[in-house]
Write a protein that holds these residues in place. Structure first.
Motif, PDB file in Angstrom:
ATOM      1  N   ALA A 106      -6.739  -1.481   9.420  1.00  0.00           N
ATOM      2  CA  ALA A 106      -6.521  -2.658   8.578  1.00  0.00           C
ATOM      3  C   ALA A 106      -6.062  -2.212   7.204  1.00  0.00           C
ATOM      4  N   VAL A 107      -5.126  -2.968   6.637  1.00  0.00           N
ATOM      5  CA  VAL A 107      -4.724  -2.805   5.246  1.00  0.00           C
ATOM      6  C   VAL A 107      -5.030  -4.125   4.555  1.00  0.00           C
ATOM      7  N   ILE A 108      -5.907  -4.096   3.553  1.00  0.00           N
ATOM      8  CA  ILE A 108      -6.346  -5.316   2.882  1.00  0.00           C
ATOM      9  C   ILE A 108      -5.545  -5.480   1.599  1.00  0.00           C
ATOM     10  N   GLY A 109      -4.740  -6.535   1.534  1.00  0.00           N
ATOM     11  CA  GLY A 109      -3.954  -6.801   0.341  1.00  0.00           C
ATOM     12  C   GLY A 109      -2.537  -7.220   0.680  1.00  0.00           C
ATOM     13  N   ASN A 110      -1.920  -7.937  -0.231  1.00  0.00           N
ATOM     14  CA  ASN A 110      -0.539  -8.391  -0.035  1.00  0.00           C
ATOM     15  C   ASN A 110       0.342  -8.030  -1.226  1.00  0.00           C
ATOM     16  N   GLY A 111       0.037  -6.878  -1.854  1.00  0.00           N
ATOM     17  CA  GLY A 111       0.845  -6.405  -2.963  1.00  0.00           C
ATOM     18  C   GLY A 111       1.686  -5.211  -2.577  1.00  0.00           C
ATOM     19  N   ASN A 112       2.312  -4.569  -3.568  1.00  0.00           N
ATOM     20  CA  ASN A 112       3.231  -3.472  -3.309  1.00  0.00           C
ATOM     21  C   ASN A 112       2.549  -2.274  -2.666  1.00  0.00           C
ATOM     22  N   VAL A 113       1.328  -1.952  -3.111  1.00  0.00           N
ATOM     23  CA  VAL A 113       0.634  -0.792  -2.551  1.00  0.00           C
ATOM     24  C   VAL A 113       0.274  -1.046  -1.088  1.00  0.00           C
ATOM     25  N   ALA A 114      -0.215  -2.234  -0.789  1.00  0.00           N
ATOM     26  CA  ALA A 114      -0.522  -2.583   0.606  1.00  0.00           C
ATOM     27  C   ALA A 114       0.721  -2.455   1.468  1.00  0.00           C
ATOM     28  N   LEU A 115       1.846  -2.897   0.930  1.00  0.00           N
ATOM     29  CA  LEU A 115       3.106  -2.823   1.662  1.00  0.00           C
ATOM     30  C   LEU A 115       3.486  -1.377   1.942  1.00  0.00           C
ATOM     31  N   ASP A 116       3.359  -0.518   0.921  1.00  0.00           N
ATOM     32  CA  ASP A 116       3.698   0.897   1.099  1.00  0.00           C
ATOM     33  C   ASP A 116       2.807   1.552   2.142  1.00  0.00           C
ATOM     34  N   VAL A 117       1.509   1.297   2.043  1.00  0.00           N
ATOM     35  CA  VAL A 117       0.570   1.908   2.976  1.00  0.00           C
ATOM     36  C   VAL A 117       0.852   1.450   4.401  1.00  0.00           C
ATOM     37  N   ALA A 118       1.080   0.158   4.582  1.00  0.00           N
ATOM     38  CA  ALA A 118       1.357  -0.365   5.921  1.00  0.00           C
ATOM     39  C   ALA A 118       2.635   0.239   6.488  1.00  0.00           C
TER      40      ALA A 118
END
Length: 488
Positions: free
Chosen positions: A155-167
């Motif tokens: 799971a990746v929790i968040g809808n910002g730029n870092v969450a996007l990069d990690v996903a």
């Protein structure tokens, strides 16, 4: 003392955009350009290489953002700002040292820690801060060389730029990332990863993400990846919300990207077709986009993450997130929280622990009671908190430098007793600090490019760069490229 009679000596702590733009803003003032204020600036960083989070906090497959390095490189390459790397404030250099050698100091150390997610189970093994994972895949020398990637569903929790990069990094094949500058240990780790399903969770809906249209579309680009949508996440958008979405071009484009993926998914399901990646190839991994999900609890067994519980949400009449009372559990082997950054306390500097910033007013550092700390300033995320991009950092720099110039004019600054430009170098050498310089960085830059030229990507093409990870190797290569007179 009049600073018009001899150079104004400024130390900047942190060589990311906030530090570089603060120095550049001072140099570009009319007073500095016309000679009314002669300026000598030293830019310090605790890492041997410059550029801060642009080098160590942006996904390697994000060349558009990485291009900011070109602008920073051009500024530092002029030679009117002296870069001194591998110097740790609080260890190698103290606040007293700065007062002795500089007339003023600007702290631009950014925000490096993950913000907390205060829910039960967040401390379980397999629950990670996204910033730590980013530092690993970006080759930050202060982080471990390996990362546990044995979970199939994450799971990746968040809808910002870092969450996007990690996903995106978790969703891509390791060989696709060979087109970037990822270090060998990161490629090896991702190549052996067991991950097949990446779940991205946001508390709000598709229209409330912080993605740009391009970034949203790029989520579906990796080879072998299928994007999976839940129809309810689009269906619960009300007519009034759709009107607001249509009124904003960026929001509409991002939302329509998700709608397009859902429509294609439903078309294939209705026709009985097997899912494919965007090029019609076989599916090897899945990226599940979940909206309207509020994290409630990380579920574990024997101290290890086994799942996560969420509550479905909606927007109330005032546009705030509200719970619906419906709870959903997902089986997961790892959780990455990407809910924001938090600034770290600096030795001897007044610190607001709640906001994660140095206490300041318009860039002037203050004690907790509002008393000014003479000659000490802040810029960037350590000044305002981890919000805003490059444009906001430049505006910050203008405000901070304006405050500094006002203090010079008002006679609020006390001249440093040590005026010799090279005294700080002798101090570091006496302490055994193996500092690096701009010449050292250019040597390391060329070394990394040569490593890339000697390697190939998955298509057999030379790589642009392979990043060096080990600090000792970074320092060794850098110092070998420094003139003898600039190193011990």
């Amino acid at each position: 003392m009049s600073f018009s009679q001899q150079p104004f000596r400024l130390a900047v702590i942190g060589s990311g955009p906030a530090g570089v733009y603060a120095a550049e803003t001072l140099l570009r003032t009319e007073r500095a350009k016309n000679g009314d204020l002669d300026v000598a600036i030293d830019l310090f960083d605790r890492l041997p290489a410059p550029f801060g989070l642009i080098r160590y906090g942006v996904a390697p497959d994000h060349p558009r953002i990485k291009g900011i390095i070109t602008a920073l490189h051009r500024i530092l390459g002029r030679g009117d700002i002296r870069f001194l790397g591998d110097v740790d404030f609080g260890t190698d250099l103290t606040a007293e040292d700065l007062r002795t050698h500089y007339d003023a100091v600007i702290f631009a150390t950014g925000a490096l820690k993950d913000a907390d997610l205060d829910i039960p189970g967040i401390e379980l093994d397999g629950s990670y801060g996204a910033a730590d994972f980013v530092a690993w895949y970006d080759g930050n020398p202060d982080y471990p060389r390996t990362w546990e990637l044995d979970a199939e569903s994450v799971a990746v929790i968040g809808n910002g730029n870092v969450a996007l990069d990690v996903a995106r990094v978790l969703s891509k094949s390791a060989d696709e990332l060979l087109r970037t500058e990822i270090p060998a240990n990161v490629h090896e780790g991702l190549q052996s990863a067991a991950t097949t399903d990446v779940h991205v969770f946001g508390r709000r809906g598709p229209a409330q993400t912080k993605f740009s249209p391009l970034e949203a579309r790029e989520l579906a680009h990796p080879q072998g990846l299928q994007v999976v949508m839940d129809p309810r996440d689009v269906e619960q958008i009300t007519d009034a919300q759709w009107e607001a979405i249509k009124a904003d071009k960026r929001t509409d484009q991002v939302t329509q990207t998700f709608v397009g993926w859902l429509e294609e998914q439903q078309r294939r399901e209705a026709a009985g077709e097997e899912p494919t990646d965007r090029n019609g190839g076989p599916v090897q991994r899945r990226l599940h986009m979940h909206f309207w999900h509020r994290p409630v609890e990380v579920i574990g067994e024997d101290g290890k993450v086994t799942g996560m519980r969420f509550e479905r949400t909606r927007l109330d009449d005032e546009g705030r997130v509200a719970g619906t009372g419906e709870f959903i559990d997902y089986e997961l082997g790892a959780v990455y929280r990407a809910v924001g950054y938090h600034g770290s306390e600096l030795p001897g500097m007044p610190y607001d622990a709640k906001r994660g910033v140095i206490c300041n007013v318009a860039g002037r550092v203050t004690e907790a009671d509002g008393t000014l700390v003479p000659g000490v300033y802040a810029n960037g995320w350590i000044k305002r908190g981890p919000v805003g991009l490059i444009g906001a950092t430049k505006s910050d720099a203008i405000e901070t430098i304006s405050s500094l110039l006002e203090d010079i004019d008002a006679g609020r600054l006390t001249a440093a007793p040590e005026r010799d430009n090279d005294a700080i170098l002798r101090l570091l050498e006496d302490r055994g600090v193996q500092y690096t310089t701009w010449d050292g960085w250019t040597a390391l830059d060329e070394h990394e490019k040569a490593l890339g030229a000697a390697a190939v990507d998955a298509d057999g093409e030379p790589r642009a760069r392979v990043k060096v990870v080990e600090r000792d190797e970074m320092v060794s290569v850098s110092r070998a490229g420094m003139p003898e007179h600039s190193r011990a």
